[in-house]
Design an enzyme around this catalytic site. Sequence first.
Site, mmCIF file in Angstrom:
data_model
loop_
_atom_site.group_PDB
_atom_site.id
_atom_site.type_symbol
_atom_site.label_atom_id
_atom_site.label_comp_id
_atom_site.label_asym_id
_atom_site.label_seq_id
_atom_site.Cartn_x
_atom_site.Cartn_y
_atom_site.Cartn_z
ATOM 1 N N HIS A 117 -19.889 54.200 -40.325
ATOM 2 C CA HIS A 117 -19.282 55.520 -40.122
ATOM 3 C C HIS A 117 -18.271 55.854 -41.217
ATOM 4 C CE1 HIS A 117 -20.421 55.426 -35.547
ATOM 5 N NE2 HIS A 117 -21.437 55.694 -36.337
ATOM 6 N N CYS A 149 -14.953 65.925 -61.337
ATOM 7 C CA CYS A 149 -15.432 67.288 -61.634
ATOM 8 C C CYS A 149 -14.373 68.346 -61.337
ATOM 9 C CB CYS A 149 -16.704 67.586 -60.840
ATOM 10 S SG CYS A 149 -16.436 67.887 -59.082
HETATM 11 P P1 OAD Z 1 -15.314 53.929 -27.770
HETATM 12 O O1 OAD Z 1 -13.948 54.509 -27.662
HETATM 13 O O2 OAD Z 1 -16.457 54.770 -27.331
HETATM 14 O O3 OAD Z 1 -15.393 52.596 -26.897
HETATM 15 C C1 OAD Z 1 -14.436 51.599 -27.015
HETATM 16 C C2 OAD Z 1 -14.911 50.407 -26.217
HETATM 17 O O4 OAD Z 1 -13.986 49.364 -26.431
HETATM 18 C C3 OAD Z 1 -14.972 50.634 -24.711
HETATM 19 O O5 OAD Z 1 -16.145 50.016 -24.222
HETATM 20 C C4 OAD Z 1 -13.723 49.913 -24.171
HETATM 21 O O6 OAD Z 1 -13.953 49.314 -22.894
HETATM 22 C C5 OAD Z 1 -13.570 48.815 -25.194
HETATM 23 N N1 OAD Z 1 -12.201 48.349 -25.391
HETATM 24 C C6 OAD Z 1 -11.017 49.033 -25.320
HETATM 25 N N2 OAD Z 1 -9.989 48.240 -25.647
HETATM 26 C C7 OAD Z 1 -10.518 47.018 -25.923
HETATM 27 C C8 OAD Z 1 -9.983 45.759 -26.331
HETATM 28 N N3 OAD Z 1 -8.680 45.594 -26.512
HETATM 29 N N4 OAD Z 1 -10.842 44.733 -26.536
HETATM 30 C C9 OAD Z 1 -12.184 44.877 -26.349
HETATM 31 N N5 OAD Z 1 -12.747 46.037 -25.965
HETATM 32 C C10 OAD Z 1 -11.933 47.089 -25.759
HETATM 33 O O7 OAD Z 1 -15.483 53.402 -29.263
HETATM 34 P P2 OAD Z 1 -16.812 53.115 -30.089
HETATM 35 O O8 OAD Z 1 -17.888 52.526 -29.230
HETATM 36 O O9 OAD Z 1 -16.412 52.373 -31.307
HETATM 37 O O10 OAD Z 1 -18.053 57.715 -34.342
HETATM 38 O O11 OAD Z 1 -17.231 54.579 -30.517
HETATM 39 C C11 OAD Z 1 -18.388 54.738 -31.269
HETATM 40 C C12 OAD Z 1 -18.256 55.948 -32.154
HETATM 41 O O12 OAD Z 1 -17.909 57.093 -31.365
HETATM 42 C C13 OAD Z 1 -17.115 55.886 -33.150
HETATM 43 O O13 OAD Z 1 -17.402 55.130 -34.296
HETATM 44 C C14 OAD Z 1 -16.964 57.333 -33.499
HETATM 45 C C15 OAD Z 1 -17.082 57.981 -32.137
HETATM 46 O O14 OAD Z 1 -17.731 59.187 -32.120
HETATM 47 C C16 OAD Z 1 -17.839 58.583 -35.357
HETATM 48 O O15 OAD Z 1 -16.736 58.993 -35.645
HETATM 49 C C17 OAD Z 1 -19.095 58.967 -36.092
#
Ligand code: OAD
Length: 246
Positions: A117, A149
Site C-alpha cells: 500500500h 520535472c
Molecule cells: P484494520 O484496522 O482493518 O485491522 C486491524 C486489525 O488488527 C484488527 O483485526 C484488530 O483486531 C487487530 N489489532 C488491533 N490492535 C492489535 C494489536 N496490538 N496486536 C495485534 N492485532 C491488533 O487494519 P488492516 O487490516 O491493516 O489500506 O487494514 C487493511 C487496509 O485497510 C489498510 O492497509 C488500509 C485500509 O484501507 C489502504 O490504505 C489502501
Amino acid sequence: MKIGSNLGVPPRIVVLTGAGVSADSGHPTFRGEGGIWEGRRVEEVATPEAWSSEPALVWRFYQERRQRLAEKEPNPAHMALAGMEERLSDAGVGFCLITQNVDDLHRRAGSAPIHIHGELEVLRCEICGEKVRDLEHLDPEVFVPCPECSHKAMRPDVVWFGEMPYQVEDVFRQVGNATLFLAAGTSGVVYPAAGLLQLARDGGARTFVNSLDEPENLSGEDEFFPGRAAEVLPELCDRLAQELGA
Ligand code: OAD
C-alpha cells in the site's frame, strides 16, 4: 538497507502484516477508533478524487501523518519479525515480509518489506513518475514540487481507495510458494491482501494468524494466536524459526 532482498528466492515463510502490528507503537488502526479526521471519514480523504478536487486538504492530512512518523518507535512485534528474518537468512531459509502498513517501522526495525500500500515517507510525481524519500518537507500548508520535472505538487506514494496495490504479481508468487504463512494484525477485509491467507492455504502452506479480534478471513485450518502482536510475535516467531530449522 536490504530493499528487495526478499525477492527472487522462493521463500519458505511469508508474513503479511497490518495496522495491528503498528498499534503497539501508537499508530491507530483503520477499523478501530479514530477513523474520522476533521469531520471526514478516512475513506473520503484517501482517494484520487479527493486529491484532484481538494489537494490542500489531502496534503494536510498526509503531512500530519508524515510528521508523526518520527514520534513512533518499532515495537517488539517489528523487532521479532526482523530477528526471525536474520535467523532464517543465516540458516539459508527463505523469508518474505509483505506489509499493508504505510509507516516506516518495519524498515527501522531492520526489515525490507514489500509495501503493497506504499509508504508515507515516499513522494511521487504524477506527471513524470519520479519518486523521492523525503521526511524533510513536512509543512502541512506547502506542497513539495517535483525535483525532476518541477510539477508543483508531488503526492504521497500511498495506495488510495480504488487504486491497485503495488507488486501484486510478486506477492501472489511469493505466497503461492510459501510453506508457512503468518498474517498478523490485519482484519482480513481489504482485498487483494485479505485473499492471501486463502492463497497460502490453497498452495498447501500451514497458516498462522495473530490479531486482537478474529479476522474476517480466519478459517478452521488456521492456527489462531489471539492477543497483542507485541506480546504474541516474539514467542511465535521463535517457534516458527525453530520449525524451519533455524
Ligand atoms: P484494520 O484496522 O482493518 O485491522 C486491524 C486489525 O488488527 C484488527 O483485526 C484488530 O483486531 C487487530 N489489532 C488491533 N490492535 C492489535 C494489536 N496490538 N496486536 C495485534 N492485532 C491488533 O487494519 P488492516 O487490516 O491493516 O489500506 O487494514 C487493511 C487496509 O485497510 C489498510 O492497509 C488500509 C485500509 O484501507 C489502504 O490504505 C489502501
